[in-house]
Design a protein around this motif. Structure first.
Motif, PDB file in Angstrom:
ATOM      1  N   ARG A   1       1.901  14.479  -9.800  1.00  0.00           N
ATOM      2  CA  ARG A   1       1.129  15.066  -8.697  1.00  0.00           C
ATOM      3  C   ARG A   1       0.240  14.004  -8.074  1.00  0.00           C
ATOM      4  N   THR A   2      -0.100  14.226  -6.816  1.00  0.00           N
ATOM      5  CA  THR A   2      -1.139  13.455  -6.144  1.00  0.00           C
ATOM      6  C   THR A   2      -2.070  14.459  -5.459  1.00  0.00           C
ATOM      7  N   ASP A   3      -3.215  13.997  -5.067  1.00  0.00           N
ATOM      8  CA  ASP A   3      -4.264  14.842  -4.501  1.00  0.00           C
ATOM      9  C   ASP A   3      -3.761  15.570  -3.256  1.00  0.00           C
ATOM     10  N   ALA A   4      -3.832  16.889  -3.275  1.00  0.00           N
ATOM     11  CA  ALA A   4      -3.408  17.683  -2.116  1.00  0.00           C
ATOM     12  C   ALA A   4      -4.533  17.840  -1.100  1.00  0.00           C
ATOM     13  N   ALA A   5      -5.771  17.534  -1.495  1.00  0.00           N
ATOM     14  CA  ALA A   5      -6.924  17.727  -0.610  1.00  0.00           C
ATOM     15  C   ALA A   5      -7.129  16.568   0.367  1.00  0.00           C
ATOM     16  N   GLY A   6      -6.492  15.431   0.112  1.00  0.00           N
ATOM     17  CA  GLY A   6      -6.653  14.265   0.978  1.00  0.00           C
ATOM     18  C   GLY A   6      -5.743  13.158   0.513  1.00  0.00           C
ATOM     19  N   PRO A   7      -5.684  12.066   1.258  1.00  0.00           N
ATOM     20  CA  PRO A   7      -4.771  10.982   0.909  1.00  0.00           C
ATOM     21  C   PRO A   7      -5.112  10.314  -0.426  1.00  0.00           C
ATOM     22  N   THR A   8      -4.079   9.979  -1.147  1.00  0.00           N
ATOM     23  CA  THR A   8      -4.178   9.147  -2.337  1.00  0.00           C
ATOM     24  C   THR A   8      -3.648   7.781  -1.938  1.00  0.00           C
ATOM     25  N   VAL A   9      -4.478   6.756  -2.068  1.00  0.00           N
ATOM     26  CA  VAL A   9      -4.091   5.397  -1.678  1.00  0.00           C
ATOM     27  C   VAL A   9      -3.931   4.556  -2.943  1.00  0.00           C
ATOM     28  N   TRP A  10      -2.771   3.906  -3.043  1.00  0.00           N
ATOM     29  CA  TRP A  10      -2.440   3.038  -4.163  1.00  0.00           C
ATOM     30  C   TRP A  10      -2.288   1.608  -3.661  1.00  0.00           C
ATOM     31  N   LEU A  11      -2.638   0.659  -4.487  1.00  0.00           N
ATOM     32  CA  LEU A  11      -2.293  -0.737  -4.247  1.00  0.00           C
ATOM     33  C   LEU A  11      -1.302  -1.090  -5.356  1.00  0.00           C
TER      34      LEU A  11
ATOM     35  N   ARG B   1       0.874  -1.164   0.000  1.00  0.00           N
ATOM     36  CA  ARG B   1       0.000   0.000   0.000  1.00  0.00           C
ATOM     37  C   ARG B   1       0.913   1.217   0.000  1.00  0.00           C
ATOM     38  N   ILE B   2       0.598   2.153  -0.876  1.00  0.00           N
ATOM     39  CA  ILE B   2       1.324   3.418  -0.917  1.00  0.00           C
ATOM     40  C   ILE B   2       0.315   4.515  -0.613  1.00  0.00           C
ATOM     41  N   VAL B   3       0.676   5.397   0.306  1.00  0.00           N
ATOM     42  CA  VAL B   3      -0.191   6.528   0.641  1.00  0.00           C
ATOM     43  C   VAL B   3       0.571   7.811   0.339  1.00  0.00           C
ATOM     44  N   SER B   4      -0.031   8.641  -0.508  1.00  0.00           N
ATOM     45  CA  SER B   4       0.538   9.943  -0.873  1.00  0.00           C
ATOM     46  C   SER B   4      -0.377  11.034  -0.347  1.00  0.00           C
ATOM     47  N   ASN B   5       0.222  12.095   0.111  1.00  0.00           N
ATOM     48  CA  ASN B   5      -0.533  13.251   0.594  1.00  0.00           C
ATOM     49  C   ASN B   5      -0.029  14.498  -0.123  1.00  0.00           C
ATOM     50  N   GLY B   6      -0.297  14.573  -1.423  1.00  0.00           N
ATOM     51  CA  GLY B   6       0.138  15.722  -2.209  1.00  0.00           C
ATOM     52  C   GLY B   6       1.561  15.620  -2.715  1.00  0.00           C
ATOM     53  N   GLN B   7       2.246  14.504  -2.476  1.00  0.00           N
ATOM     54  CA  GLN B   7       3.625  14.368  -2.919  1.00  0.00           C
ATOM     55  C   GLN B   7       3.716  14.130  -4.421  1.00  0.00           C
ATOM     56  N   SER B   8       4.894  14.395  -4.945  1.00  0.00           N
ATOM     57  CA  SER B   8       5.232  14.080  -6.324  1.00  0.00           C
ATOM     58  C   SER B   8       6.696  13.668  -6.350  1.00  0.00           C
ATOM     59  N   SER B   9       7.125  13.102  -7.460  1.00  0.00           N
ATOM     60  CA  SER B   9       8.530  12.718  -7.587  1.00  0.00           C
ATOM     61  C   SER B   9       9.390  13.977  -7.631  1.00  0.00           C
ATOM     62  N   PRO B  10      10.587  13.907  -7.059  1.00  0.00           N
ATOM     63  CA  PRO B  10      11.484  15.064  -7.142  1.00  0.00           C
ATOM     64  C   PRO B  10      11.788  15.403  -8.607  1.00  0.00           C
ATOM     65  N   GLU B  11      12.013  16.668  -8.869  1.00  0.00           N
ATOM     66  CA  GLU B  11      12.321  17.120 -10.226  1.00  0.00           C
ATOM     67  C   GLU B  11      13.498  16.319 -10.796  1.00  0.00           C
ATOM     68  N   GLY B  12      13.297  15.781 -11.976  1.00  0.00           N
ATOM     69  CA  GLY B  12      14.358  15.018 -12.647  1.00  0.00           C
ATOM     70  C   GLY B  12      14.463  13.561 -12.234  1.00  0.00           C
ATOM     71  N   PHE B  13      13.694  13.139 -11.207  1.00  0.00           N
ATOM     72  CA  PHE B  13      13.753  11.749 -10.748  1.00  0.00           C
ATOM     73  C   PHE B  13      12.772  10.898 -11.538  1.00  0.00           C
ATOM     74  N   TRP B  14      13.217   9.712 -11.964  1.00  0.00           N
ATOM     75  CA  TRP B  14      12.373   8.753 -12.677  1.00  0.00           C
ATOM     76  C   TRP B  14      12.485   7.401 -12.001  1.00  0.00           C
ATOM     77  N   TYR B  15      11.355   6.736 -11.761  1.00  0.00           N
ATOM     78  CA  TYR B  15      11.374   5.345 -11.310  1.00  0.00           C
ATOM     79  C   TYR B  15      11.800   4.493 -12.507  1.00  0.00           C
ATOM     80  N   ASP B  16      12.654   3.499 -12.234  1.00  0.00           N
ATOM     81  CA  ASP B  16      13.154   2.587 -13.271  1.00  0.00           C
ATOM     82  C   ASP B  16      13.358   1.232 -12.599  1.00  0.00           C
ATOM     83  N   SER B  17      12.272   0.519 -12.381  1.00  0.00           N
ATOM     84  CA  SER B  17      12.305  -0.728 -11.611  1.00  0.00           C
ATOM     85  C   SER B  17      12.718  -1.915 -12.472  1.00  0.00           C
ATOM     86  N   ALA B  18      13.445  -2.831 -11.859  1.00  0.00           N
ATOM     87  CA  ALA B  18      13.828  -4.065 -12.537  1.00  0.00           C
ATOM     88  C   ALA B  18      12.653  -5.036 -12.628  1.00  0.00           C
TER      89      ALA B  18
END
Length: 113
Positions: A94-104, A34-51
């Motif tokens: 971006r993720t929702d700044a008004a409340g939690p964004t929940v990911w599975l 479970r991932i919970v975001s509260n208005g967060q975003s990836s840092p500028e220039g950062f990219w996820y690159d998963s194996a």
């Protein structure tokens, strides 16, 4: 082994300064979190690159992703899912700044548990 259980929407952190990654199940080749975001975003220039491949479901809130090689933003609302092949670079715009964004998130492939 005993059954395990929980509730994806229980005790959702609100207004956390950073994204919260909570492992729910890990087995060789598989990780569910479970991932919970509260208005967060990836840092500028950062990219996820998963194996590993990653399948994500947006459970609550909203989000927009940048997908390498794709024009514009990929917006997500509750119920939307996305499968990202291994090494497909992406970032959270971006993720929702008004409340939690929940990911599975389901990571599969050669995941180390």
């Amino acid at each position: 082994m005993k059954p395990e259980h929980g509730n994806l929407l229980a005790d959702v952190p609100v207004n956390a300064a950073e994204e919260i990654f909570q492992p729910l199940l890990a087995r060789p080749g598989l990780k569910i979190e479970r991932i919970v975001s509260n208005g967060q975003s990836s840092p500028e220039g950062f990219w996820y690159d998963s194996a590993d491949d990653e399948w994500v479901l947006l459970v609550s809130g909203s989000a927009a992703l940048e997908l390498e090689g794709q024009p514009g933003l990929h917006t997500m609302q509750p119920g939307d899912w996305l499968h990202l092949p291994a090494h497909y670079r992406h970032r959270v715009a971006r993720t929702d700044a008004a409340g939690p964004t929940v990911w599975l998130a389901v990571h599969h492939g050669s995941v180390d548990s």
